[in-house]
Design a protein around this motif. Sequence first.
Motif, PDB file in Angstrom:
ATOM      1  N   LYS A  26      -7.201  20.100  -9.557  1.00  0.00           N
ATOM      2  CA  LYS A  26      -6.509  20.409  -8.308  1.00  0.00           C
ATOM      3  C   LYS A  26      -5.041  19.985  -8.328  1.00  0.00           C
ATOM      4  CE  LYS A  26      -7.819  17.038  -5.285  1.00  0.00           C
ATOM      5  NZ  LYS A  26      -8.461  16.470  -4.135  1.00  0.00           N
ATOM      6  N   MET A  27      -4.711  18.929  -9.032  1.00  0.00           N
ATOM      7  CA  MET A  27      -3.329  18.439  -9.069  1.00  0.00           C
ATOM      8  C   MET A  27      -2.562  18.904 -10.307  1.00  0.00           C
ATOM      9  SD  MET A  27      -2.945  16.887  -6.275  1.00  0.00           S
ATOM     10  CE  MET A  27      -1.383  16.094  -6.533  1.00  0.00           C
TER      11      MET A  27
ATOM     12  N   THR B  61       3.586  14.088 -14.002  1.00  0.00           N
ATOM     13  CA  THR B  61       2.627  14.663 -14.944  1.00  0.00           C
ATOM     14  C   THR B  61       2.620  16.175 -14.832  1.00  0.00           C
ATOM     15  OG1 THR B  61       1.278  12.675 -14.799  1.00  0.00           O
ATOM     16  CG2 THR B  61       0.193  14.653 -15.620  1.00  0.00           C
ATOM     17  N   LYS B  62       2.681  16.671 -13.605  1.00  0.00           N
ATOM     18  CA  LYS B  62       2.700  18.118 -13.376  1.00  0.00           C
ATOM     19  C   LYS B  62       3.975  18.742 -13.960  1.00  0.00           C
ATOM     20  CE  LYS B  62       0.899  20.711  -9.552  1.00  0.00           C
ATOM     21  NZ  LYS B  62       0.722  20.818  -8.120  1.00  0.00           N
ATOM     22  N   VAL B  63       5.097  18.094 -13.750  1.00  0.00           N
ATOM     23  CA  VAL B  63       6.379  18.585 -14.274  1.00  0.00           C
ATOM     24  C   VAL B  63       6.379  18.560 -15.803  1.00  0.00           C
ATOM     25  CG1 VAL B  63       8.847  18.059 -14.409  1.00  0.00           C
ATOM     26  CG2 VAL B  63       7.694  18.040 -12.203  1.00  0.00           C
ATOM     27  N   ASP B  64       5.855  17.496 -16.390  1.00  0.00           N
ATOM     28  CA  ASP B  64       5.775  17.409 -17.851  1.00  0.00           C
ATOM     29  C   ASP B  64       4.887  18.507 -18.413  1.00  0.00           C
ATOM     30  OD1 ASP B  64       7.451  15.236 -17.896  1.00  0.00           O
ATOM     31  OD2 ASP B  64       5.853  13.754 -18.162  1.00  0.00           O
ATOM     32  N   SER B  65       3.779  18.779 -17.750  1.00  0.00           N
ATOM     33  CA  SER B  65       2.873  19.841 -18.184  1.00  0.00           C
ATOM     34  C   SER B  65       3.574  21.196 -18.154  1.00  0.00           C
ATOM     35  CB  SER B  65       1.631  19.861 -17.288  1.00  0.00           C
ATOM     36  OG  SER B  65       0.767  20.898 -17.667  1.00  0.00           O
ATOM     37  N   ALA B  66       4.334  21.440 -17.097  1.00  0.00           N
ATOM     38  CA  ALA B  66       5.081  22.699 -16.996  1.00  0.00           C
ATOM     39  C   ALA B  66       6.123  22.789 -18.116  1.00  0.00           C
ATOM     40  CB  ALA B  66       5.756  22.809 -15.632  1.00  0.00           C
ATOM     41  N   GLY B  67       6.796  21.699 -18.404  1.00  0.00           N
ATOM     42  CA  GLY B  67       7.792  21.696 -19.472  1.00  0.00           C
ATOM     43  C   GLY B  67       7.172  21.980 -20.833  1.00  0.00           C
ATOM     44  N   GLN B  68       6.003  21.395 -21.074  1.00  0.00           N
ATOM     45  CA  GLN B  68       5.303  21.655 -22.333  1.00  0.00           C
ATOM     46  C   GLN B  68       4.857  23.111 -22.412  1.00  0.00           C
ATOM     47  OE1 GLN B  68       2.168  18.778 -22.284  1.00  0.00           O
ATOM     48  NE2 GLN B  68       3.555  17.054 -22.587  1.00  0.00           N
TER      49      GLN B  68
ATOM     50  N   THR C  86       4.205   9.954  -7.271  1.00  0.00           N
ATOM     51  CA  THR C  86       5.303  10.199  -8.210  1.00  0.00           C
ATOM     52  C   THR C  86       4.762  10.427  -9.615  1.00  0.00           C
ATOM     53  OG1 THR C  86       6.798   8.855  -6.877  1.00  0.00           O
ATOM     54  CG2 THR C  86       7.435   9.240  -9.167  1.00  0.00           C
ATOM     55  N   LEU C  87       3.794   9.644 -10.011  1.00  0.00           N
ATOM     56  CA  LEU C  87       3.175   9.799 -11.325  1.00  0.00           C
ATOM     57  C   LEU C  87       2.471  11.156 -11.430  1.00  0.00           C
ATOM     58  CD1 LEU C  87       2.533   8.558 -14.072  1.00  0.00           C
ATOM     59  CD2 LEU C  87       0.489   7.546 -13.043  1.00  0.00           C
ATOM     60  N   GLN C  88       1.757  11.553 -10.384  1.00  0.00           N
ATOM     61  CA  GLN C  88       1.090  12.854 -10.389  1.00  0.00           C
ATOM     62  C   GLN C  88       2.113  13.984 -10.497  1.00  0.00           C
ATOM     63  OE1 GLN C  88      -1.112  12.579  -6.727  1.00  0.00           O
ATOM     64  NE2 GLN C  88      -3.001  11.994  -7.786  1.00  0.00           N
ATOM     65  N   PHE C  89       3.187  13.872  -9.733  1.00  0.00           N
ATOM     66  CA  PHE C  89       4.225  14.896  -9.777  1.00  0.00           C
ATOM     67  C   PHE C  89       4.880  14.947 -11.152  1.00  0.00           C
ATOM     68  CE2 PHE C  89       8.712  16.092  -9.242  1.00  0.00           C
ATOM     69  CZ  PHE C  89       8.541  17.390  -8.775  1.00  0.00           C
TER      70      PHE C  89
ATOM     71  N   VAL D  24       0.845  -1.207   0.000  1.00  0.00           N
ATOM     72  CA  VAL D  24       0.000   0.000   0.000  1.00  0.00           C
ATOM     73  C   VAL D  24       0.875   1.250   0.000  1.00  0.00           C
ATOM     74  CG1 VAL D  24      -1.641   1.343   1.382  1.00  0.00           C
ATOM     75  CG2 VAL D  24      -2.024  -1.089   1.011  1.00  0.00           C
ATOM     76  N   ILE D  25       1.910   1.276   0.805  1.00  0.00           N
ATOM     77  CA  ILE D  25       2.820   2.424   0.849  1.00  0.00           C
ATOM     78  C   ILE D  25       3.509   2.587  -0.504  1.00  0.00           C
ATOM     79  CG2 ILE D  25       4.969   3.305   1.864  1.00  0.00           C
ATOM     80  CD1 ILE D  25       4.021   2.048   4.537  1.00  0.00           C
ATOM     81  N   GLY D  26       3.950   1.494  -1.104  1.00  0.00           N
ATOM     82  CA  GLY D  26       4.587   1.553  -2.421  1.00  0.00           C
ATOM     83  C   GLY D  26       3.642   2.070  -3.491  1.00  0.00           C
ATOM     84  N   ALA D  27       2.391   1.624  -3.448  1.00  0.00           N
ATOM     85  CA  ALA D  27       1.392   2.100  -4.420  1.00  0.00           C
ATOM     86  C   ALA D  27       1.133   3.590  -4.240  1.00  0.00           C
ATOM     87  CB  ALA D  27       0.095   1.308  -4.275  1.00  0.00           C
TER      88      ALA D  27
END
Length: 176
Positions: free
Chosen positions: A101-102, A41-48, A36-39, A27-30
Amino acid sequence: MNGYESSSSALAWLLWLAPLLTVVVAVIGAYVGVRTLQFRTKVDSAGQWWARVQNAIDHCLADNTREQNLGTTMLDHLQAQGEMPEGLDETQQREWQRINKMRWSVQPEDLLMIHGIVKDLALSQSKRLSSMGIRLNPEVRPEYDTLLRQAQLVLKIDAKLGREGDPEILKLLTAG
């Protein structure tokens, strides 16, 4: 009593806890994976976003008036990324906020950077036209349309940042 009895009871206890600990670790790993995936995605969006801003600035710096207008329009669109669209009812607003929100949104520092670039472009365009003796008249010169778009974008960003309109831009607009 020998030492084997205490170690065997500890081993039995550990064997009993192992499935539970496996689930907890999974559960902690998930959770870490999803965050990490949300972060990412946010970083990729900023880069684009930054790549699009660079493309828009390149258009603004072109010699062609149409390209400059395109670049200014692109910057106007990009500076509003992450803002809730107008005209949504309450339910739609809540849903938009939940979904976004994310997501990454334009930061004040980004707006200041766009403000500075567009302001410099507008002022240099104004000086260039003035030095050629061209009066700022939107009906006669298409270059004035570019200048007007740039000046309006600067004032829009000023308003979004809660600042008064830039005096140089206001002077430029009233001089026309």
